[in-house]
Design an enzyme around this catalytic site. Sequence first.
Site, short mmCIF file in Angstrom:
data_model
loop_
_atom_site.label_atom_id
_atom_site.label_comp_id
_atom_site.label_asym_id
_atom_site.label_seq_id
_atom_site.Cartn_x
_atom_site.Cartn_y
_atom_site.Cartn_z
N GLU A 114 26.81 53.06 70.50
CA GLU A 114 26.65 52.64 71.90
C GLU A 114 27.86 53.08 72.70
OE1 GLU A 114 25.72 48.43 71.93
OE2 GLU A 114 24.04 48.75 70.58
N HIS B 256 25.15 45.13 82.77
CA HIS B 256 24.59 46.12 81.85
C HIS B 256 23.96 47.22 82.69
CE1 HIS B 256 22.45 48.04 78.62
NE2 HIS B 256 23.01 47.22 77.74
N ARG C 273 30.69 50.65 79.56
CA ARG C 273 29.69 50.08 80.47
C ARG C 273 30.11 49.98 81.93
NH1 ARG C 273 27.07 45.39 76.97
NH2 ARG C 273 26.13 46.94 75.62
N HIS D 292 25.19 40.69 82.85
CA HIS D 292 24.86 40.68 81.43
C HIS D 292 25.78 39.81 80.59
CE1 HIS D 292 23.33 42.34 77.69
NE2 HIS D 292 24.52 42.80 77.34
N ARG E 218 34.16 44.17 77.89
CA ARG E 218 33.78 44.07 76.48
C ARG E 218 33.18 45.38 75.97
NH1 ARG E 218 28.65 42.48 73.83
NH2 ARG E 218 27.83 42.69 75.93
#
Length: 533
Positions: A116, A244, A292, A353, A388
């Site tokens: 990811e 997100h 992200r 998110h 994160r």
Amino acid sequence: MRQTDFLVIGSGIAGLTYALKVAEQFPDRKVLVMTKAAADETNTKYAQGGIAVVNDLENDSYEKHIDDTLIAGDGLCNEKVVEIVVKEGPERVNDIIEWGARFDKETDGGYKRGREGGHSEFRILHHKDITGWEMERALLDAVSKQQNIEFIKHCFVIDIITQHHLGYLVTKATPDVECYGVYVLNLETNQIEKILSKITLMATGGNGQVYRTTTNPSIATGDGISMVYRAKGRIENMEFIQFHPTALYEPGVGGQAFLITEAVRGDGGILRNKDGEAFMQRYDERKDLAPRDIVARAIDSEMKRTGTEHVWLDCRHFNKEKFIEHFPNIYQKCLSIGIDVAEHMIPVAPAAHYSCGGIKTDEWGRSSINNLYACGECASTGLHGANRLASNSLLEGLVFAHRCSIDAAEKVNAISFQNNIPDWNAEGTSQPGEMILITQSLKELQLVMSDYVGIVRNDIRLQRASRRLDLLWEETEQLYQTTTVSPQLLELRNMITVGYLIVKGASFRKESRGLHYNTDYTGKSELVQNIVL
Ligand code: FAD
Ligand code: SIN
């Protein structure tokens, strides 16, 4: 009145893992788990991509996972905590495998590993695209077999009990604030009960519902953070709300947005704008797999530039069978709204998110209030810093639940129940005349937070948000003082508190770092600091 040695508030990965750990260590002591909803209605259940963990030391290393986490966290991670989580992670993942969680395997028996955004290696263990569902299932199953765990559903925890409830003045400066238990609204009897506990774990999850569009289910209203703030505990870094990049865009569908996991981009999915351009290369050399915050901001900028409400995620070049094998849930969901991913691109837009900040804890999960621990998304352990890293949250939940259990086990014998706690005082309250006073305020809150405190912020927007939240707070507090409490009112009150904490943190941070981007201060300040409220 009930009393329990260990009280656990929340039945997601953090709460259930901790409950199992303390119950296994103390078969003669009572562990009480409470949740305000159905047992499995948690953020955990909706986790898709998987759990990041180094379990192939030939091709990956702890150092790489540590570096990836630190880079995503943009200077604010606590390096010691990052090392703890990454290095203790593999053992904790083995714990949940022993409790019955299944992760996808290759034909040779080794685990399949996905990738990811922000990860330099393939290290995400997963169960198809429903990893959270599988982990929650395994945990609930293990809990049901543990004799000394009592599980109460549909019980809404309102507040933690401290010296304040014994009539003492408690302020942020009061040393040794203690947690004696909680007041709860039993949603089946509509009665408010008090529960005394020696040790309490706050594991109430995130707060995505503060925003109009979120991947979080309806339980994610920041109750734990709000309770601890009211009890004068320390809360930190609330401005770092992770959006997100790719929630499914479904016009007219409100509430929880369906997630299209980042693992789809990990397998080669390409973001395209209205004109079909693969735009990420203009924003970051890591393109679609940049961290992200970068991808969400890039999408936001493309949507604003082209005047659209979404961009596209292109998977048409995938091998269809392989896509269905890894992402069966996403495939079916898209098909149900007329999108065959082999032929059509998926419309996606960012959605709130994850809350990187929360209840400040040390490396054993201890909050600033004695005998109160916090774990999971409601906690701020120092792992995530300003942003994160994908799939680090489930790992953090497992590692810190274990750590909280070790520390709590050492303490519990020395703690006695506080017996002179008064009953809940509902004097002077009556049934609310109109629910619209609550539902309309919630809509206003979500609009204010989405429009003024979203992916891109500036000082004027933050000032406006602050003034509007003040008014919402005043009106809601008046309702709270005069009406019988309901879950809707309690959640509204908690969400306004969380909104206030996000705005406050964002206003104090005079820089752009990680998930907090303020167009009035686009650079980073030399002063690298956590904002503690
Ligand atoms: P939760 O699982 O949210 O549990 C919170 C519990 O607290 C619930 O039982 C709730 O009912 C209870 N509760 C809340 N308030 C009260 C109250 N007042 N009284 C009583 N009970 C209360 N992370 C990853 O690492 N990998 C992923 O692939 C991933 N995918 C995700 C996909 C989605 C769609 C979402 C929403 C999140 C995802 N995350 C992922 C994040 C991760 O799932 C969560 O951060 C994590 O599961 C949080 O676990 P938790 O135990 O802290 O809280
Ligand atoms: C996802 O699957 O994209 C979500 C992963 C996460 O939030 O960590």
